[in-house]
Design a protein around this motif. Structure first.
Motif, PDB file in Angstrom:
ATOM      1  N   GLY A  73       0.761  -1.237   0.000  1.00  0.00           N
ATOM      2  CA  GLY A  73       0.000   0.000   0.000  1.00  0.00           C
ATOM      3  C   GLY A  73       0.789   1.283   0.000  1.00  0.00           C
ATOM      4  N   PHE A  74       2.123   1.210  -0.218  1.00  0.00           N
ATOM      5  CA  PHE A  74       2.939   2.421  -0.218  1.00  0.00           C
ATOM      6  C   PHE A  74       3.662   2.647  -1.552  1.00  0.00           C
ATOM      7  N   ALA A  75       3.474   1.751  -2.482  1.00  0.00           N
ATOM      8  CA  ALA A  75       4.120   1.897  -3.795  1.00  0.00           C
ATOM      9  C   ALA A  75       3.160   1.461  -4.891  1.00  0.00           C
ATOM     10  N   GLY A  76       1.941   1.922  -4.784  1.00  0.00           N
ATOM     11  CA  GLY A  76       0.942   1.567  -5.773  1.00  0.00           C
ATOM     12  C   GLY A  76       0.092   0.390  -5.344  1.00  0.00           C
ATOM     13  N   VAL A  77      -0.940   0.152  -6.109  1.00  0.00           N
ATOM     14  CA  VAL A  77      -1.878  -0.943  -5.830  1.00  0.00           C
ATOM     15  C   VAL A  77      -1.530  -2.118  -6.740  1.00  0.00           C
ATOM     16  N   PRO A  78      -1.401  -3.321  -6.188  1.00  0.00           N
ATOM     17  CA  PRO A  78      -1.038  -4.460  -7.040  1.00  0.00           C
ATOM     18  C   PRO A  78      -2.131  -4.777  -8.056  1.00  0.00           C
ATOM     19  N   ASP A  79      -1.718  -5.276  -9.220  1.00  0.00           N
ATOM     20  CA  ASP A  79      -2.727  -5.616 -10.208  1.00  0.00           C
ATOM     21  C   ASP A  79      -3.257  -7.027  -9.950  1.00  0.00           C
ATOM     22  N   ALA A  80      -4.342  -7.342 -10.606  1.00  0.00           N
ATOM     23  CA  ALA A  80      -5.017  -8.613 -10.372  1.00  0.00           C
ATOM     24  C   ALA A  80      -4.122  -9.800 -10.705  1.00  0.00           C
ATOM     25  N   ALA A  81      -3.318  -9.681 -11.764  1.00  0.00           N
ATOM     26  CA  ALA A  81      -2.457 -10.794 -12.163  1.00  0.00           C
ATOM     27  C   ALA A  81      -1.425 -11.116 -11.082  1.00  0.00           C
ATOM     28  N   ALA A  82      -0.863 -10.073 -10.446  1.00  0.00           N
ATOM     29  CA  ALA A  82       0.128 -10.288  -9.393  1.00  0.00           C
ATOM     30  C   ALA A  82      -0.506 -10.972  -8.191  1.00  0.00           C
ATOM     31  N   LEU A  83      -1.703 -10.532  -7.819  1.00  0.00           N
ATOM     32  CA  LEU A  83      -2.382 -11.166  -6.690  1.00  0.00           C
ATOM     33  C   LEU A  83      -2.813 -12.583  -7.027  1.00  0.00           C
ATOM     34  N   ASP A  84      -3.237 -12.808  -8.254  1.00  0.00           N
ATOM     35  CA  ASP A  84      -3.583 -14.176  -8.666  1.00  0.00           C
ATOM     36  C   ASP A  84      -2.402 -15.115  -8.467  1.00  0.00           C
ATOM     37  N   LYS A  85      -1.216 -14.670  -8.864  1.00  0.00           N
ATOM     38  CA  LYS A  85      -0.016 -15.498  -8.747  1.00  0.00           C
ATOM     39  C   LYS A  85       0.311 -15.798  -7.286  1.00  0.00           C
ATOM     40  N   ILE A  86       0.205 -14.772  -6.443  1.00  0.00           N
ATOM     41  CA  ILE A  86       0.485 -14.959  -5.016  1.00  0.00           C
ATOM     42  C   ILE A  86      -0.528 -15.914  -4.391  1.00  0.00           C
ATOM     43  N   GLU A  87      -1.796 -15.719  -4.695  1.00  0.00           N
ATOM     44  CA  GLU A  87      -2.836 -16.558  -4.112  1.00  0.00           C
ATOM     45  C   GLU A  87      -2.697 -18.010  -4.553  1.00  0.00           C
ATOM     46  N   ARG A  88      -2.288 -18.221  -5.794  1.00  0.00           N
ATOM     47  CA  ARG A  88      -2.062 -19.602  -6.260  1.00  0.00           C
ATOM     48  C   ARG A  88      -0.887 -20.236  -5.521  1.00  0.00           C
ATOM     49  N   ALA A  89       0.153 -19.440  -5.246  1.00  0.00           N
ATOM     50  CA  ALA A  89       1.322 -19.972  -4.546  1.00  0.00           C
ATOM     51  C   ALA A  89       0.961 -20.411  -3.122  1.00  0.00           C
ATOM     52  N   PHE A  90       0.163 -19.593  -2.426  1.00  0.00           N
ATOM     53  CA  PHE A  90      -0.271 -19.984  -1.080  1.00  0.00           C
ATOM     54  C   PHE A  90      -1.204 -21.194  -1.138  1.00  0.00           C
ATOM     55  N   ALA A  91      -2.130 -21.191  -2.097  1.00  0.00           N
ATOM     56  CA  ALA A  91      -3.076 -22.301  -2.215  1.00  0.00           C
ATOM     57  C   ALA A  91      -2.355 -23.609  -2.503  1.00  0.00           C
ATOM     58  N   ALA A  92      -1.297 -23.557  -3.305  1.00  0.00           N
ATOM     59  CA  ALA A  92      -0.538 -24.760  -3.623  1.00  0.00           C
ATOM     60  C   ALA A  92       0.100 -25.358  -2.373  1.00  0.00           C
ATOM     61  N   ARG A  93       0.282 -24.539  -1.341  1.00  0.00           N
ATOM     62  CA  ARG A  93       0.871 -25.006  -0.078  1.00  0.00           C
ATOM     63  C   ARG A  93      -0.186 -25.195   0.997  1.00  0.00           C
ATOM     64  N   GLY A  94      -1.453 -25.116   0.597  1.00  0.00           N
ATOM     65  CA  GLY A  94      -2.548 -25.345   1.540  1.00  0.00           C
ATOM     66  C   GLY A  94      -2.665 -24.288   2.611  1.00  0.00           C
ATOM     67  N   ALA A  95      -2.249 -23.052   2.288  1.00  0.00           N
ATOM     68  CA  ALA A  95      -2.213 -21.987   3.290  1.00  0.00           C
ATOM     69  C   ALA A  95      -3.117 -20.832   2.888  1.00  0.00           C
ATOM     70  N   PRO A  96      -3.715 -20.145   3.862  1.00  0.00           N
ATOM     71  CA  PRO A  96      -4.442 -18.913   3.563  1.00  0.00           C
ATOM     72  C   PRO A  96      -3.481 -17.792   3.224  1.00  0.00           C
ATOM     73  N   VAL A  97      -4.004 -16.737   2.629  1.00  0.00           N
ATOM     74  CA  VAL A  97      -3.199 -15.550   2.348  1.00  0.00           C
ATOM     75  C   VAL A  97      -3.522 -14.503   3.406  1.00  0.00           C
ATOM     76  N   GLN A  98      -2.514 -14.059   4.128  1.00  0.00           N
ATOM     77  CA  GLN A  98      -2.699 -13.046   5.162  1.00  0.00           C
ATOM     78  C   GLN A  98      -1.978 -11.775   4.759  1.00  0.00           C
TER      79      GLN A  98
END
Length: 282
Positions: free
Chosen positions: A66-91
């Motif tokens: 939140g201090f260097a712009g707002v992330p785009d949907a593609a970046a968040l999609d990638k992060i969320e997939r990485a956490f999901a692949a490890r069976g973890a929530p995104v915090q």
């Protein structure tokens, strides 16, 4: 003369959050080195980091957003997939001084508010003398004292003081021990407190970009109410004052830890909202 409360503007919050993000990245890298596998990751997104160390780790989060712009949907999609692949929530831990558009984006994606944490600061504008009660000695732990330091810190964290808002997280002892080892690898310095020669408590300190991060402190239940926490805080501030212009600590709202540091002169700078998206494993 009365001291004016420390004011936190967006620039200061950005510096603190950047230092926090760098620490999470270094700790996650340390965990990957310790484990010797590719379970963990560090992903950069809009000036922040998304990190995963291992199952249940306190380093599994997005920090500094939140201090260097707002992330785009593609970046968040990638992060969320990485956490999901490890069976973890995104915090995501988002400062109240971050771009409000970040909170709107995350809630629109299904993140829910689960908790808050407070960030407090103290201006280090002069020399700080070490102060402790009779019988208490605090110093940086020697290498041969690290295991004893780990034990007392883990025991202390296992018995929270019970004041204030309870944490939404509860870490098993093994996870805490691993996290503290990774912190040490990432440059966090352990401090040990002795009461009449017996290990009574421990704390830690990291210095980066003029910020002294007080990265936790705990006292063994048998040694509480003897001034151990005050001595740990005093020693770390004295050591940090030569290198930093501000010390920061993160606490649970209304906790005894918050009360203790405010008595020492810390001011509440801002609150972080803890937003969590629970994703079914892939």
């Amino acid at each position: 003369m009365n001291r004016a409360p420390l004011f936190c503007d967006v620039a200061l919050a950005q510096r603190i959050e950047r230092v926090e993000a760098h620490l999470m990245a270094a700790a996650a890298d340390a965990a990957r080195l310790r484990r010797g596998d590719d379970v963990g990751f560090v992903m950069r997104v809009a000036g922040s980091v998304a990190t995963f160390a291992e199952d249940g780790s306190p380093f599994n989060k997005i920090a500094g957003l939140g201090f260097a712009g707002v992330p785009d949907a593609a970046a968040l999609d990638k992060i969320e997939r990485a956490f999901a692949a490890r069976g973890a929530p995104v915090q995501a831990e988002v400062s109240a001084l971050a771009d409000p558009a970040v909170g709107a984006l995350l809630t629109a994606r299904g993140y829910r508010l689960e908790s808050f944490e407070n960030v407090l600061g103290l201006a280090l504008d002069g020399a700080y003398e070490r102060a402790s009660a009779p019988g208490i000695e605090v110093r940086a732990a020697r290498d041969d004292e690290f295991d004893a330091w780990l034990d007392v810190v883990a025991d202390g964290f296992a018995h929270p003081d019970g004041q204030g808002v309870p944490s939404h997280e509860d870490f098993p002892r093994e996870v805490l021990v691993n996290a503290e080892r990774d912190f040490a690898t990432a440059g966090v310095v352990p401090y040990i407190a002795l009461y009449d020669g017996t290990v009574a408590g421990g704390g830690s300190l990291r210095v980066a970009d003029g910020v002294a991060q007080l990265t936790g402190a705990a006292t063994a239940p048998a040694h509480r109410r003897r001034g151990v926490q005050t001595a740990l805080l005093s020693a770390r501030l004295a050591d940090a004052a030569a290198h930093c212009d501000i010390a920061v600590v993160t606490t649970q709202p209304g906790s005894r830890s918050q009360q203790n540091v405010q008595r020492r002169g810390f001011d509440l700078l801002y609150t972080r909202a803890v937003l969590v998206r629970r994703i079914p494993p892939l």
